[in-house]
Every structure is written in structure tokens, then in C-alpha cells.
Design an enzyme around this catalytic site. Structure first.
Site, PDB file in Angstrom:
ATOM      1  N   CYS A  39       0.832  -1.211   0.000  1.00  0.00           N
ATOM      2  CA  CYS A  39       0.000   0.000   0.000  1.00  0.00           C
ATOM      3  C   CYS A  39       0.862   1.256   0.000  1.00  0.00           C
ATOM      4  O   CYS A  39       0.502   2.261  -0.615  1.00  0.00           O
ATOM      5  CB  CYS A  39      -0.939  -0.006   1.198  1.00  0.00           C
ATOM      6  SG  CYS A  39      -2.157  -1.347   1.132  1.00  0.00           S
ATOM      7  N   THR A  40       1.986   1.191   0.679  1.00  0.00           N
ATOM      8  CA  THR A  40       2.919   2.324   0.671  1.00  0.00           C
ATOM      9  C   THR A  40       3.512   2.504  -0.725  1.00  0.00           C
ATOM     10  O   THR A  40       3.622   3.631  -1.229  1.00  0.00           O
ATOM     11  CB  THR A  40       4.046   2.096   1.695  1.00  0.00           C
ATOM     12  OG1 THR A  40       3.478   1.957   3.007  1.00  0.00           O
ATOM     13  CG2 THR A  40       5.032   3.255   1.691  1.00  0.00           C
TER      14      THR A  40
END
EC number: 1.11.1.24
Length: 214
Positions: free
Chosen positions: A109-110
Site C-alpha cells: 500500500c505504501t
């Protein structure tokens, strides 16, 4: 339901005129164990023409999204990373990229958020807004945005209500929230749905490609 057709006789003519003898088990037809069915206690012989699938037959399961291309998705009003309420209708009149992701600070997600950040000028040039949505609370979003210098809006869908309303499918047998991106045109209609859990950066490539064609 089994229907029985009676011959065209009056009911009394079908009744026995004498008391039946006691029936023993020897007078009753016995069905083999292999002919018994568990459907409401009914019994079928092997010669039955009903098409029951064998245990070895494969069954395909299809997940149908509630939001499809060409539709206007359900509206929402959620809190952003600053605790302010943001509605989907705010973005009407311009294209908007709405991407659902599993959780703040996870490696994938980062990576995805930073890829949106690095291409943010391209999205602005296309006249589009970028909105990320997950089940994390606003304070988590605030820290996530600060740690990664994210210039776009993150919305908190606590309880995953909007995720369910939009029909975002989960991964890993429901254990992992899905990673799905929608591109809405200036009229609020969905023009692209892209799902790819394990190649998060592909979402940016696909959305930009679509936006450049609008």
C-alpha cells in the site's frame, strides 16, 4: 414436488372393500442403500434422469461487482486525513480516481501510494483528482500521508461500508481487503475498473492510460 394423476373414477371405487391384511416387511418393496437420497427423505433409483452433479464436478464461483463500467457508483461522505467530511459529489465536473487499498503503512500500500504521489503532476495535468480509501481511521491516514508526503485525499471507510456498497472483492479467500481502482469521468460515470492486489504500481499506469484517452 411429485404429482400423482388419478384415473377418472369416483373416490369410493378406489377404496378397498375389505380390511387389508397386516403387512409385514416381506410384502414391502425394499430399496437398496445406494438408491436412497437425502433430499427431504425422497428416494431415487439410479435410473432416474435427474441431473445430479457428481462430487468430482468442478463448480465455478463468480463474484459480481455492484459497480460496473458505465454506471454511476453510490455516493459517499467520509472523513479525510484532517477529519473533514468529503463527499463524492465534490468531485463532479472533473475526472476522479478512487482507489481502495487494504491498509496504511503496509509495504504494498505504501508502494502504491508513493507511485500515485510520484505521478501526481500527471494526474493534475489530466484534470483528475486522486482519492484513496481504506478502513483505517483519520489519524492513521494523517500519519500515513505525512510519512510519505502524499498530496492527495485519503478517506476513512471504517467498517468498510463503502467498500461493500461498491462491491470491491476481497482476496485470499476473504482474508485480505481488495485493491481496486475506479476511474470516474466528469459526469461521475465509471470508465475503468482495475483490480490487481500484488502489482500495486500497475494501478497508476492503467489509470493514466485511461485518463489520457478521455
Amino acid at each position: 414436488m411429485v404429482s400423482i394423476s388419478l384415473p377418472n373414477h369416483s373416490l369410493p371405487s378406489l377404496l378397498p372393500t375389505h380390511k387389508p391384511k397386516n403387512l409385514s416387511s416381506q410384502n414391502l418393496p425394499i430399496l437398496s442403500k445406494s438408491s436412497r437420497s437425502q433430499f427431504y427423505g425422497l428416494k431415487f433409483s439410479h435410473s432416474s434422469s435427474l441431473p445430479f452433479p457428481s462430487s468430482s464436478s468442478s463448480v465455478k464461483t463468480t463474484i459480481f461487482a455492484k459497480v460496473n463500467k458505465g454506471q454511476v457508483p453510490p455516493s459517499f461522505t467520509l472523513k479525510d486525513q484532517d477529519g473533514k467530511t468529503v463527499s463524492l459529489s465534490k468531485f463532479k465536473g472533473k475526472p476522479v480516481v478512487v482507489y481502495f487499498y487494504p491498509a496504511d503503512e503496509s509495504p504494498s500500500c505504501t508502494k502504491q501510494a508513493c507511485a500515485f504521489r510520484d505521478s501526481y503532476e500527471k494526474f493534475k495535468k489530466a484534470g483528475a483528482e486522486v482519492v484513496g480509501i481504506s478502513g483505517d481511521d483519520p489519524s492513521s491516514h494523517k500519519a500515513f500521508a505525512k510519512n510519505n508526503r502524499l498530496p492527495f485525499t485519503l478517506l476513512s471507510d471504517e467498517g468498510n461500508k463503502i467498500r461493500k456498497e461498491w462491491g470491491v472483492p476481497a482476496d485470499l479467500f476473504g482474508a485480505l481487503p481488495g485493491r481496486q481502482t475506479y476511474v470516474l469521468d466528469k459526469n461521475g460515470m465509471v470508465q475503468l475498473i482495475y483490480n490487481n492486489q500484488f502489482q500495486p504500481e500497475k494501478h497508476i499506469d492503467e489509470t493514466l492510460k485511461l485518463l489520457q484517452s478521455l
